[in-house]
Design a protein around this motif. Structure first.
Motif, short mmCIF file in Angstrom:
data_model
loop_
_atom_site.label_atom_id
_atom_site.label_comp_id
_atom_site.label_asym_id
_atom_site.label_seq_id
_atom_site.Cartn_x
_atom_site.Cartn_y
_atom_site.Cartn_z
N TYR A 156 0.62 -1.24 0.17
CA TYR A 156 0.04 -0.14 0.16
C TYR A 156 0.78 1.24 0.13
O TYR A 156 0.64 2.23 -0.93
CB TYR A 156 -0.86 0.01 1.22
CG TYR A 156 -1.82 1.10 1.29
CD1 TYR A 156 -3.18 1.45 0.70
CD2 TYR A 156 -1.46 2.04 2.12
CE1 TYR A 156 -3.76 2.18 0.74
CE2 TYR A 156 -2.20 3.16 2.23
CZ TYR A 156 -3.30 3.52 1.44
OH TYR A 156 -4.20 4.69 1.73
N GLY A 157 1.92 1.31 0.86
CA GLY A 157 2.58 2.44 1.06
C GLY A 157 3.30 2.91 -0.16
O GLY A 157 3.28 4.12 -0.58
N GLN A 158 3.73 1.94 -0.93
CA GLN A 158 4.60 2.13 -2.22
C GLN A 158 3.48 2.68 -3.35
O GLN A 158 4.13 3.59 -4.06
CB GLN A 158 5.42 0.92 -2.56
CG GLN A 158 6.64 1.23 -2.22
CD GLN A 158 7.52 -0.44 -1.84
OE1 GLN A 158 6.84 -1.27 -2.29
NE2 GLN A 158 8.92 -0.20 -1.77
N LYS A 160 0.95 4.47 -2.99
CA LYS A 160 0.80 5.72 -2.48
C LYS A 160 1.73 6.52 -3.11
O LYS A 160 1.51 7.63 -3.94
CB LYS A 160 0.82 5.82 -1.23
CG LYS A 160 -0.61 5.98 -0.32
CD LYS A 160 -1.64 6.52 -1.00
CE LYS A 160 -2.59 7.38 0.06
NZ LYS A 160 -4.00 7.52 -0.57
N ARG A 161 3.09 5.99 -3.02
CA ARG A 161 4.32 6.88 -3.43
C ARG A 161 4.29 6.91 -5.01
O ARG A 161 4.62 8.05 -5.53
CB ARG A 161 5.38 6.18 -3.03
CG ARG A 161 6.51 7.11 -2.71
CD ARG A 161 7.75 6.68 -2.42
NE ARG A 161 7.93 5.83 -0.93
CZ ARG A 161 8.84 5.07 -0.63
NH1 ARG A 161 9.86 4.99 -1.41
NH2 ARG A 161 8.41 4.42 0.59
N MET A 184 -1.40 5.06 6.62
CA MET A 184 -0.18 4.83 6.77
C MET A 184 0.41 4.85 8.30
O MET A 184 -0.16 5.51 9.33
CB MET A 184 0.75 5.84 5.98
CG MET A 184 0.59 5.81 4.52
SD MET A 184 1.52 7.13 3.83
CE MET A 184 1.83 6.53 2.14
N GLU A 188 5.99 6.02 7.76
CA GLU A 188 5.40 6.15 6.44
C GLU A 188 5.02 7.54 6.20
O GLU A 188 5.22 8.20 5.23
CB GLU A 188 4.62 5.28 5.79
CG GLU A 188 4.84 3.81 5.72
CD GLU A 188 3.97 2.66 5.23
OE1 GLU A 188 4.05 1.72 4.55
OE2 GLU A 188 2.77 2.86 6.05
N LYS A 189 4.36 7.97 7.30
CA LYS A 189 3.79 9.42 7.06
C LYS A 189 4.80 10.40 7.01
O LYS A 189 4.78 11.38 6.52
CB LYS A 189 2.93 9.86 8.45
CG LYS A 189 1.56 9.35 8.14
CD LYS A 189 0.67 9.66 9.31
CE LYS A 189 -0.53 8.81 9.63
NZ LYS A 189 -1.20 8.68 10.69
#
Lengths: 257, 348
Positions: A156-158, A160-161, A184, A188-189
């Motif tokens: 998920y985090g990636q 978003k990036r 996040m 990550e935030k």
């Protein structure tokens, strides 16, 4: 209109009987991080969707470069230099990271579709030129390890990036971020906040940030607008907003103030 | 994944499809072999290959519209018919040479395809499929009811010729069909790896996001329809001049469904997949053709039914098996094989 990029004038938006935005006016200024906050359902994302052409307000106008964006098709708005990310990550899941970003360079590609089939020669030179730009963005957002990974398989985090990187690859004048830090963890935030500040300083573009997370918003934004039930209830610097009784009431409920 | 020990120092090599000298050897060897086949293969085998290549051109077009751009089109057989009839008419009535009629038939099918694709502005998926079925029936109805297309009898399409050399045998047609297939495969593969291909896939995967990213969705959907119908038209023209006759019976809705079956079996969204699908289902046809007379001989009480229905049954069974066990088609298996081959003797 000294340094105003976008001038939102009294827009109204409704879905059936639900009034999503009511007489909202806002200015987006050059070289500034503007945060839009508000409780759930306040109309923050609707406002972004109006700017990027997803929704059509029934009243009011959004002036950008002497044009009314409410009458321009979404793909043309993108070409005018307004890029955005999505709350729920709307990537092209079947493509790898690199192709997702290259697809965003589409608006800067000049040669027509016929040349794509030939590929070798001028078309490839153009692709390589854009590839260099994309690689810079990959560098900036530290996406090197996932360059050739299919986006649908990324965590998920990636994703978003990658979403942020894709918006950045369009080389926009205004970057609209719809909850870039939703879901996040703290680390990550922090990364994301750092990326946003990096982008802001490097590109000197206007950033509009819709976010729930108060700490982040108070830390990185220059100006904050607060929405509640479709109306703008406050606007000002982070310090002003913190002490504003209307904002406190909107967040904590009427009984508490 | 990259072949072991191959490192890229320039973007050109990183973006290349054919990376190593082994790849080049395999590619050039295969093409060379294809050109040599008529020297030793039987007449029947060449005829089979001709059919396979023509269908491959057709299925490549379908792969672009359905596999890459994500727009269901059930009207491909009709667009193929447009290509076939236009080509036959141009050569027969206007006396144009085949070499001019071939691209023109592609273009005309492409333009008709734009009409067929216009509903894609508003409708998606099932509804688009239904509207393309409607286009199919309109085109077929027109062909069977117009004098110029010879009603249901169809038309005679003269074989291609250069000067006095007439391409009227299987071997001679084979070279034309092979060249066109190679050329169109090259074009399709490049189209897909470039900007247009990325946009097509973007529209397939997330059309809303694509629009916000500055893609004129309608323009690119129309482009996809144009390209795929161009391919269908070229295939139709080749078919017409290969059979030397063009008739609506060659372009039924069953054919359109069979082509879709081919890209499902071969693998959606893969250029090699188009070929895999065509080969597998065509070979299945051949298998049925050899087996069914034996069956009819062994079980005479079944009458002539096994011969007629076995083909459809096998097609159905293969399709269901693929949908159940490998919905991404043979192309996916092929990718897995390549990946494991590259890291051999290690395992993932």
């Amino acid at each position: 209109m000294e340094n105003n990029l976008i001038h939102i004038k009294n827009i109204h938006l409704a879905f059936g009987g639900t009034q999503a935005l009511l007489n909202v006016s806002l200015e987006i200024k050059e070289k500034e991080i503007l945060a839009i906050i508000g409780p759930n359902g306040a109309g923050k994302t609707s406002l972004l969707n109006c700017i990027s052409g997803f929704y059509r307000p029934y009243k009011g106008e959004i002036i950008y470069q002497n044009m009314d964006l409410t009458k321009v098709a979404p793909h043309k708005i993108a070409k005018l230099g307004i890029a955005r990310t999505f709350q729920n990550i709307e990537l092209y899941t079947g493509l790898n990271t690199l192709d997702n970003l290259m697809a965003a360079r589409h608006i800067h590609m000049k040669r027509g579709a016929f040349w794509d089939g030939i590929y070798f020669g001028p078309r490839r030179r153009e692709d390589i030129k854009h590839r260099k730009f994309v690689e810079e963005v990959i560098d900036l957002l530290e996406l090197e390890p996932v360059r050739k990974k299919i986006v649908g398989s990324l965590p998920y985090g990636q994703r978003k990036r990658v979403d942020l990187a894709r918006a950045l690859c369009m080389n926009p004048k205004i970057l609209l971020l719809d909850e870039p830090m939703a879901g996040m963890n703290v680390e990550e935030k922090e990364d994301m906040a750092r990326f946003i500040l990096d982008i802001f300083e490097l590109r000197e573009i206007a950033v509009v940030l819709v976010e729930h997370n108060m700490d982040v918003v108070m830390d990185i934004s220059d100006r904050i607008a607060v929405l509640d039930f479709g109306t703008k209830i406050a606007e000002g610097s982070p310090d002003d907003i913190k002490g504003d009784p209307k904002v406190i009431r909107a967040y904590l409920g009427a009984g508490q103030s | 994944m990259r072949p072991c020990g191959v490192f890229d120092e320039r973007y050109e090599t990183d973006m290349a499809i054919i990376r190593t000298w082994q790849h080049w050897t395999i590619l050039l060897g295969t093409i060379g072999l294809l050109f040599c086949i008529p020297l030793f293969a039987s007449y029947y085998f060449i005829s089979l290959l001709n059919g396979i290549f023509i269908t491959s051109v057709m299925v490549l077009g379908l792969q672009i519209i359905m596999g890459y751009c994500g727009q269901v089109s059930l009207g491909q057989a009709a667009f193929m018919a447009v290509g076939g009839f236009v080509s036959a008419l141009l050569t027969l009535k206007l006396g144009l040479s085949f070499w001019l009629a071939l691209p023109l038939s592609g273009l005309s099918a492409g333009l008709i395809g734009l009409i067929g694709g216009a509903p894609s502005l508003r409708v998606k998926e099932f509804y688009l499929a239904m509207s393309t079925v409607a286009i199919h029936y309109v085109i077929i109805w027109l062909i069977t009811h117009l004098k110029i297309t010879g009603y249901t009898q169809g038309l005679v399409a003269p074989p291609p010729a250069i000067g006095n050399f007439v391409f009227n045998t299987e071997e001679r047609m084979y070279y034309i069909i092979l060249m066109v297939t190679l050329l169109l495969t090259f074009y399709a593969r490049n189209l897909i790896r470039g900007n247009v291909g990325r946009i097509f896939i973007a529209i397939r995967d997330n059309d809303l996001a694509a629009e916000v990213m500055g893609v004129n969705i309608f323009k690119y959907k129309m482009l996809a329809f144009f390209v795929s119908c161009f391919y269908a038209g070229i295939a139709g023209s080749l078919l017409a001049h290969w059979y030397q006759i063009v008739n609506v019976e060659q372009f039924t809705l069953n054919h359109a469904l069979l082509y879709i079956g081919m890209i499902i079996v071969g693998g959606m969204g893969s250029i090699p997949g188009a070929f895999f699908g065509v080969f597998l289902l065509r070979l299945l046809d051949e298998f049925v053709l050899t087996v069914s007379p034996m069956l009819a001989h062994k079980f005479p009480q079944l009458g002539m039914t096994p011969a007629a229905s076995l083909g459809v049954m096998c097609f159905g069974i293969v399709l269901v098996l693929f949908l159940l066990y490998e919905p991404r088609g043979i192309a996916h298996r092929w990718e897995i094989f390549k990946a494991s081959y590259r890291i051999y003797p290690y395992r993932k």
